[in-house]
Design an enzyme around this catalytic site. Structure first.
Site, PDB file in Angstrom:
ATOM      1  CE  LYS A   1     -11.868   6.621 -19.323  1.00 36.12           C
ATOM      2  NZ  LYS A   1     -12.243   7.813 -18.804  1.00 36.12           N
TER       3      LYS A   1
ATOM      4  CE1 TYR B   1     -15.575  10.363 -16.707  1.00 37.99           C
ATOM      5  CE2 TYR B   1     -14.847  10.296 -14.197  1.00 37.99           C
ATOM      6  CZ  TYR B   1     -15.423   9.771 -15.368  1.00 37.99           C
ATOM      7  OH  TYR B   1     -15.715   8.252 -15.164  1.00 37.99           O
TER       8      TYR B   1
ATOM      9  NE  ARG C   1      -2.930   0.423   3.183  1.00 37.96           N
ATOM     10  CZ  ARG C   1      -2.491   0.700   4.266  1.00 37.96           C
ATOM     11  NH1 ARG C   1      -2.236   2.136   4.548  1.00 37.96           N
ATOM     12  NH2 ARG C   1      -2.328  -0.043   5.360  1.00 37.96           N
TER      13      ARG C   1
ATOM     14  CG  ASP D   1      -9.108  14.721 -15.913  1.00 42.75           C
ATOM     15  OD1 ASP D   1      -8.110  14.123 -16.800  1.00 42.75           O
ATOM     16  OD2 ASP D   1     -10.029  14.311 -15.686  1.00 42.75           O
TER      17      ASP D   1
HETATM   18  C1  LIG Z   1     -12.906   8.109 -17.345  1.00 45.39           C
HETATM   19  C2  LIG Z   1     -12.092   9.587 -16.837  1.00 45.39           C
HETATM   20  C3  LIG Z   1     -11.981   9.606 -15.624  1.00 45.39           C
HETATM   21  C4  LIG Z   1     -12.121   8.870 -14.628  1.00 45.39           C
HETATM   22  O1  LIG Z   1     -11.256   7.639 -14.402  1.00 45.39           O
HETATM   23  P1  LIG Z   1     -11.609   6.310 -13.821  1.00 45.39           P
HETATM   24  O2  LIG Z   1     -10.324   5.453 -14.092  1.00 45.39           O
HETATM   25  O3  LIG Z   1     -12.871   5.677 -14.521  1.00 45.39           O
HETATM   26  O4  LIG Z   1     -11.795   6.522 -12.342  1.00 45.39           O
HETATM   27  C5  LIG Z   1     -11.625  11.044 -15.286  1.00 45.39           C
HETATM   28  N1  LIG Z   1     -11.311  12.000 -16.033  1.00 45.39           N
HETATM   29  C6  LIG Z   1     -11.854  11.799 -17.509  1.00 45.39           C
HETATM   30  C7  LIG Z   1     -11.263  12.815 -18.400  1.00 45.39           C
HETATM   31  C8  LIG Z   1     -12.201  10.721 -17.880  1.00 45.39           C
HETATM   32  O5  LIG Z   1     -12.561  10.376 -19.141  1.00 45.39           O
END
Ligand SMILES: *Cc1c(COP(=O)(O)O)cnc(C)c1O
Length: 390
Positions: free
Chosen positions: A206, A108, A55, A181
């Site tokens: 992604k 998001y 962890r 982000d």
């Molecule tokens: C999918 C996504 C997230 C969240 O990611 P997870 O791995 O599903 O928690 C955050 N920001 C963007 C722009 C996303 O497309």
């Protein structure tokens, strides 16, 4: 530890970083791929390395972290069990009970809900949602107790961008933190820390993972911020990355440059095709000739990818019918994998908390690694079925 090492620094270009940062043949019997340390714990007899419990830190997770830190031009990076774990940890690093945060309204959806609902109800944190296209609007939203400005640039549905240099300069002068982000761009196409942003967050579910087989997240920052988040948010909330997940992520990262190049080339072809269709009101695609923030795109991003959205000149029912009639594009909400996806969406970009279930006036497409002409033919037959149904 999660910090970039001296041997990592020999790799300078993104392709070399993706391929080789984290390799250590001498340590692993010449294995070309570092093994999976599928361990919860490491024995402590005095002669061992810096690891105690997974962890806190794990060598396989650190391979992925070092690649991401090097790509971002950061001192360090941390991996998490999901993108939302990385994002909520980055936000919690800055906010305190009763403080204020400024967030772009196109962030998001779950990120907006975390701020507007969770932080408000549990910690009394107020959030002002802004459009963010104009830096002055962000500055005007700042209050005496603002601790954080949260950006997402480009955003992942309508692809709004913010001026990172202007926002970070203002934030630093006021002692306010900045988080972005950076998922859309990936660290290959945008390096926000080099523009003064404090923390760059990603979902690795992604493009970074790239194969639709992991849910994962990461953030990159200075050594000081990385150490603080590792000891506090990651250790205490415990949303650490599993070693096997990290191994898959590192494998995905090795091919990120070639995958992204192909997604970008195919994305451009599909965007140009959609722009030629009379049924389409508008195509949202960073890098296209009609993209309204072209100047910001050229200043901050070095490439584009396979994610785009478009507005249809028709009813919500017809939008759903269009998506349902696609055969190669599968219906799905995510993106960034090898496969092409379509989803009916509302393209209303009014700043504010998450609004799930709004009537769709458009479609979000992820252009995968299939042959672009196959994808365009699929769209063509979906447009034809739209005409037959009216
Ligand atoms: C999918 C996504 C997230 C969240 O990611 P997870 O791995 O599903 O928690 C955050 N920001 C963007 C722009 C996303 O497309």
């Amino acid at each position: 530890m999660a910090l970039i090492t001296n041997s990592d620094k020999q790799w300078q270009t993104p392709d070399d970083i993706c391929a080789h940062v984290g390799d250590d043949y001498a340590q692993h019997h010449g294995a070309i791929v570092p093994p999976i340390y599928q361990n919860s714990l490491f024995v402590q007899d005095g002669a061992n390395g810096p690891y105690t419990y997974s962890r806190e830190a794990n060598p396989t997770v650190e391979v992925a972290e070092r690649k991401i830190a090097a790509l971002e031009g950061a001192q360090g990076a941390l991996c998490f069990a999901s993108g939302m774990a990385a994002i909520s940890s980055a936000i919690l690093h800055f906010v305190r009970a009763g403080s204020h945060l400024v967030m772009v309204g196109t962030a998001y959806g779950p990120t907006r809900r975390f701020a507007a609902v969770y932080l408000k109800e549990r910690l009394g944190v107020e959030t002002t949602f802004v459009n963010g296209s104009c830096p002055q609007e962000i500055f005007d939203a700042v209050r005496e107790n603002t601790r954080l400005i949260y950006l997402e640039s480009p955003s992942s549905l309508v692809f709004h961008m913010q001026d990172l240099d202007a926002v970070s300069a203002f934030a630093h002068s006021r002692g306010i933190g900045t988080v972005i982000d950076n998922t859309y761009a990936t660290p290959l196409h945008q390096q926000p820390l080099l523009h003064g942003i404090d923390i760059s967050c990603h979902t690795a579910s992604k493009y970074m993972g790239g194969h639709s087989d992991i849910v994962a997240g990461a953030l990159a920052a200075s050594a000081e911020i990385v150490e603080s988040i590792r000891k506090n948010e990651r250790e205490l909330f415990g949303a650490c990355m599993d070693p096997h997940q990290a191994w898959l992520l590192a494998r995905g990262l090795r091919t990120l440059p070639v995958r992204l190049k192909r997604h970008g080339e195919s994305g451009k072809k599909v965007a140009a095709y959609l722009e030629s269709r009379a049924e389409v009101v508008r195509v949202n695609y960073p890098g296209s000739a009609t993209y309204p923030q072209k100047e910001l795109f050229a200043r901050y991003l070095t490439g584009t990818n396979g994610l785009l959205s478009f507005q249809l000149r028709t009813t919500p029912e017809q939008v759903r019918r269009f998506v349902a009639s696609l055969r190669v594009f599968q219906r799905g909400v995510s993106w960034g994998g090898f496969e092409s996806l379509a989803w009916p969406v509302s393209l209303d970009a009014t700043p504010g908390p998450e609004r799930p279930g709004a009537a769709p006036d458009g479609v979000r497409l992820h252009v995968g690694l299939e042959e672009p002409s196959t994808l365009i033919a699929d769209l063509e037959q979906a447009f034809a079925s739209l005409r037959e149904s009216v």
